[in-house]
Scaffold this motif. Structure first.
Motif, PDB file in Angstrom:
ATOM      1  N   ARG A   1       0.830  -1.213   0.000  1.00 19.06           N
ATOM      2  CA  ARG A   1       0.000   0.000   0.000  1.00 19.06           C
ATOM      3  C   ARG A   1       0.858   1.254   0.000  1.00 19.06           C
ATOM      4  O   ARG A   1       1.920   1.282   0.601  1.00 19.06           O
ATOM      5  N   LEU A   2       0.322   2.284  -0.655  1.00 15.64           N
ATOM      6  CA  LEU A   2       0.944   3.596  -0.637  1.00 15.64           C
ATOM      7  C   LEU A   2      -0.147   4.609  -0.321  1.00 15.64           C
ATOM      8  O   LEU A   2      -1.182   4.637  -1.006  1.00 15.64           O
ATOM      9  N   GLU A   3       0.062   5.405   0.708  1.00 12.20           N
ATOM     10  CA  GLU A   3      -0.919   6.420   1.076  1.00 12.20           C
ATOM     11  C   GLU A   3      -0.779   7.614   0.147  1.00 12.20           C
ATOM     12  O   GLU A   3       0.299   8.178   0.001  1.00 12.20           O
ATOM     13  N   ILE A   4      -1.871   7.983  -0.494  1.00 12.55           N
ATOM     14  CA  ILE A   4      -1.914   9.143  -1.378  1.00 12.55           C
ATOM     15  C   ILE A   4      -2.502  10.293  -0.572  1.00 12.55           C
ATOM     16  O   ILE A   4      -3.691  10.278  -0.230  1.00 12.55           O
ATOM     17  N   SER A   5      -1.658  11.267  -0.227  1.00  7.46           N
ATOM     18  CA  SER A   5      -2.133  12.345   0.641  1.00  7.46           C
ATOM     19  C   SER A   5      -1.545  13.708   0.298  1.00  7.46           C
ATOM     20  O   SER A   5      -2.049  14.723   0.748  1.00  7.46           O
ATOM     21  N   THR A   6      -0.494  13.747  -0.533  1.00  7.02           N
ATOM     22  CA  THR A   6       0.142  15.029  -0.815  1.00  7.02           C
ATOM     23  C   THR A   6      -0.475  15.681  -2.047  1.00  7.02           C
ATOM     24  O   THR A   6      -1.036  15.009  -2.922  1.00  7.02           O
ATOM     25  N   ALA A   7      -0.327  16.987  -2.129  1.00  3.37           N
ATOM     26  CA  ALA A   7      -0.819  17.735  -3.288  1.00  3.37           C
ATOM     27  C   ALA A   7      -0.152  17.234  -4.568  1.00  3.37           C
ATOM     28  O   ALA A   7      -0.808  17.115  -5.611  1.00  3.37           O
ATOM     29  N   GLU A   8       1.146  16.917  -4.496  1.00  7.41           N
ATOM     30  CA  GLU A   8       1.869  16.429  -5.672  1.00  7.41           C
ATOM     31  C   GLU A   8       1.289  15.097  -6.165  1.00  7.41           C
ATOM     32  O   GLU A   8       1.135  14.885  -7.373  1.00  7.41           O
ATOM     33  N   GLN A   9       0.930  14.222  -5.227  1.00  8.65           N
ATOM     34  CA  GLN A   9       0.350  12.933  -5.618  1.00  8.65           C
ATOM     35  C   GLN A   9      -1.031  13.124  -6.250  1.00  8.65           C
ATOM     36  O   GLN A   9      -1.340  12.514  -7.276  1.00  8.65           O
ATOM     37  N   PHE A  10      -1.865  13.966  -5.637  1.00 10.23           N
ATOM     38  CA  PHE A  10      -3.193  14.189  -6.204  1.00 10.23           C
ATOM     39  C   PHE A  10      -3.101  14.883  -7.559  1.00 10.23           C
ATOM     40  O   PHE A  10      -3.866  14.577  -8.474  1.00 10.23           O
ATOM     41  N   LYS A  11      -2.156  15.807  -7.705  1.00  8.01           N
ATOM     42  CA  LYS A  11      -1.957  16.470  -8.998  1.00  8.01           C
ATOM     43  C   LYS A  11      -1.524  15.436 -10.038  1.00  8.01           C
ATOM     44  O   LYS A  11      -1.965  15.477 -11.191  1.00  8.01           O
ATOM     45  N   ALA A  12      -0.673  14.507  -9.652  1.00 10.18           N
ATOM     46  CA  ALA A  12      -0.228  13.459 -10.570  1.00 10.18           C
ATOM     47  C   ALA A  12      -1.409  12.613 -11.050  1.00 10.18           C
ATOM     48  O   ALA A  12      -1.400  12.112 -12.169  1.00 10.18           O
ATOM     49  N   LEU A  13      -2.416  12.483 -10.229  1.00  8.60           N
ATOM     50  CA  LEU A  13      -3.594  11.695 -10.598  1.00  8.60           C
ATOM     51  C   LEU A  13      -4.650  12.544 -11.305  1.00  8.60           C
ATOM     52  O   LEU A  13      -5.758  12.083 -11.542  1.00  8.60           O
ATOM     53  N   GLY A  14      -4.296  13.769 -11.674  1.00  5.00           N
ATOM     54  CA  GLY A  14      -5.249  14.687 -12.268  1.00  5.00           C
ATOM     55  C   GLY A  14      -5.492  14.490 -13.755  1.00  5.00           C
ATOM     56  O   GLY A  14      -6.189  15.277 -14.372  1.00  5.00           O
ATOM     57  N   HIS A  15      -4.915  13.465 -14.344  1.00  7.57           N
ATOM     58  CA  HIS A  15      -5.105  13.211 -15.780  1.00  7.57           C
ATOM     59  C   HIS A  15      -5.490  11.745 -15.978  1.00  7.57           C
ATOM     60  O   HIS A  15      -4.843  10.853 -15.429  1.00  7.57           O
ATOM     61  N   PRO A  16      -6.533  11.494 -16.788  1.00  7.57           N
ATOM     62  CA  PRO A  16      -6.983  10.100 -16.981  1.00  7.57           C
ATOM     63  C   PRO A  16      -5.903   9.161 -17.514  1.00  7.57           C
ATOM     64  O   PRO A  16      -5.871   7.995 -17.146  1.00  7.57           O
ATOM     65  N   LEU A  17      -4.987   9.666 -18.372  1.00  7.72           N
ATOM     66  CA  LEU A  17      -3.954   8.778 -18.909  1.00  7.72           C
ATOM     67  C   LEU A  17      -3.036   8.273 -17.806  1.00  7.72           C
ATOM     68  O   LEU A  17      -2.570   7.133 -17.854  1.00  7.72           O
ATOM     69  N   ARG A  18      -2.806   9.072 -16.783  1.00  6.85           N
ATOM     70  CA  ARG A  18      -1.941   8.615 -15.684  1.00  6.85           C
ATOM     71  C   ARG A  18      -2.608   7.469 -14.927  1.00  6.85           C
ATOM     72  O   ARG A  18      -1.937   6.522 -14.511  1.00  6.85           O
ATOM     73  N   HIS A  19      -3.924   7.522 -14.786  1.00  4.61           N
ATOM     74  CA  HIS A  19      -4.643   6.394 -14.172  1.00  4.61           C
ATOM     75  C   HIS A  19      -4.513   5.155 -15.059  1.00  4.61           C
ATOM     76  O   HIS A  19      -4.273   4.054 -14.574  1.00  4.61           O
ATOM     77  N   ARG A  20      -4.674   5.352 -16.359  1.00  2.07           N
ATOM     78  CA  ARG A  20      -4.576   4.218 -17.268  1.00  2.07           C
ATOM     79  C   ARG A  20      -3.180   3.604 -17.229  1.00  2.07           C
ATOM     80  O   ARG A  20      -3.021   2.381 -17.322  1.00  2.07           O
ATOM     81  N   LEU A  21      -2.151   4.441 -17.078  1.00  3.78           N
ATOM     82  CA  LEU A  21      -0.794   3.917 -16.931  1.00  3.78           C
ATOM     83  C   LEU A  21      -0.676   3.088 -15.658  1.00  3.78           C
ATOM     84  O   LEU A  21      -0.077   2.003 -15.658  1.00  3.78           O
TER      85      LEU A  21
END
Length: 183
Positions: free
Chosen positions: A8-28
């Motif tokens: 598990r990795l806790e997603i809690s920082t602004a940088e992590q949430f920003k990284a998840l701000g694009h659908p292609l990054r989720h698909r990756l």
């Protein structure tokens, strides 16, 4: 590949949430769910340009969500294999709800490019709070207990959600009472 994912990795920082701000990054992240892959392999499987994949992998790498786990010399260059940093991402804080919309966009893109006939079942039903909690617990257990069939098998996406939509405000006194049919 010896560099294994943590559970598990806790997603809690602004940088992590920003990284998840694009659908292609989720698909990756979906594509890297079990196996490491190169930029070329990811670009081919996702039907997008290698430069696009490289950019988005860089954002995910900077946020600590993927990492290079192996490099190989090929035809005068270096090929990098990327892997997710964790099997599961745990979301905390305000960004969790915002992330849901982008995740669903990524799932929609996955469904559009899926082979075969993907199953998508949406149902609205009235449940007690206890029934909803029991359903959520059973589905969660079922999904988390799935065992990966291994590298030789096809990758499948599984999306499960139980949610309570916003309820309309009653506009008329009879809206809150059980209506009885006329005699």
């Amino acid at each position: 590949m010896t560099d294994e994912m943590v559970d598990r990795l806790e997603i809690s920082t602004a940088e992590q949430f920003k990284a998840l701000g694009h659908p292609l990054r989720h698909r990756l992240l979906f594509a890297l769910g079990q196996e490491a892959a190169t930029i070329s392999q990811l670009a081919t499987s996702l039907g997008t340009a290698k430069g696009n994949v490289a950019h988005h992998l860089g954002v995910l790498r900077d946020a600590g969500m993927v990492r290079v786990v192996e490099t190989r010399q090929v035809r005068g260059g270096t090929e990098q294999y990327y892997r997710r940093a964790a099997k599961l991402f745990d979301f905390t804080g305000e960004g969790e709800r915002a992330n849901t919309a982008v995740t669903l966009q990524a799932v929609a893109a996955e469904l559009q490019s899926a082979t075969g006939r993907p199953m998508l079942n949406l149902r609205n039903i009235r449940l007690t709070e206890t029934q909803a909690e029991e359903l959520q617990a059973r589905l969660d257990e079922m999904v988390h207990n799935l065992v990966d069939a291994g590298p030789g098998e096809a990758r499948y996406g599984v999306l499960v959600s139980v949610y309570r939509p916003q309820q309309p405000e009653p506009t008329h006194p009879t809206d809150t009472a059980q209506l009885t049919p006329p005699n």
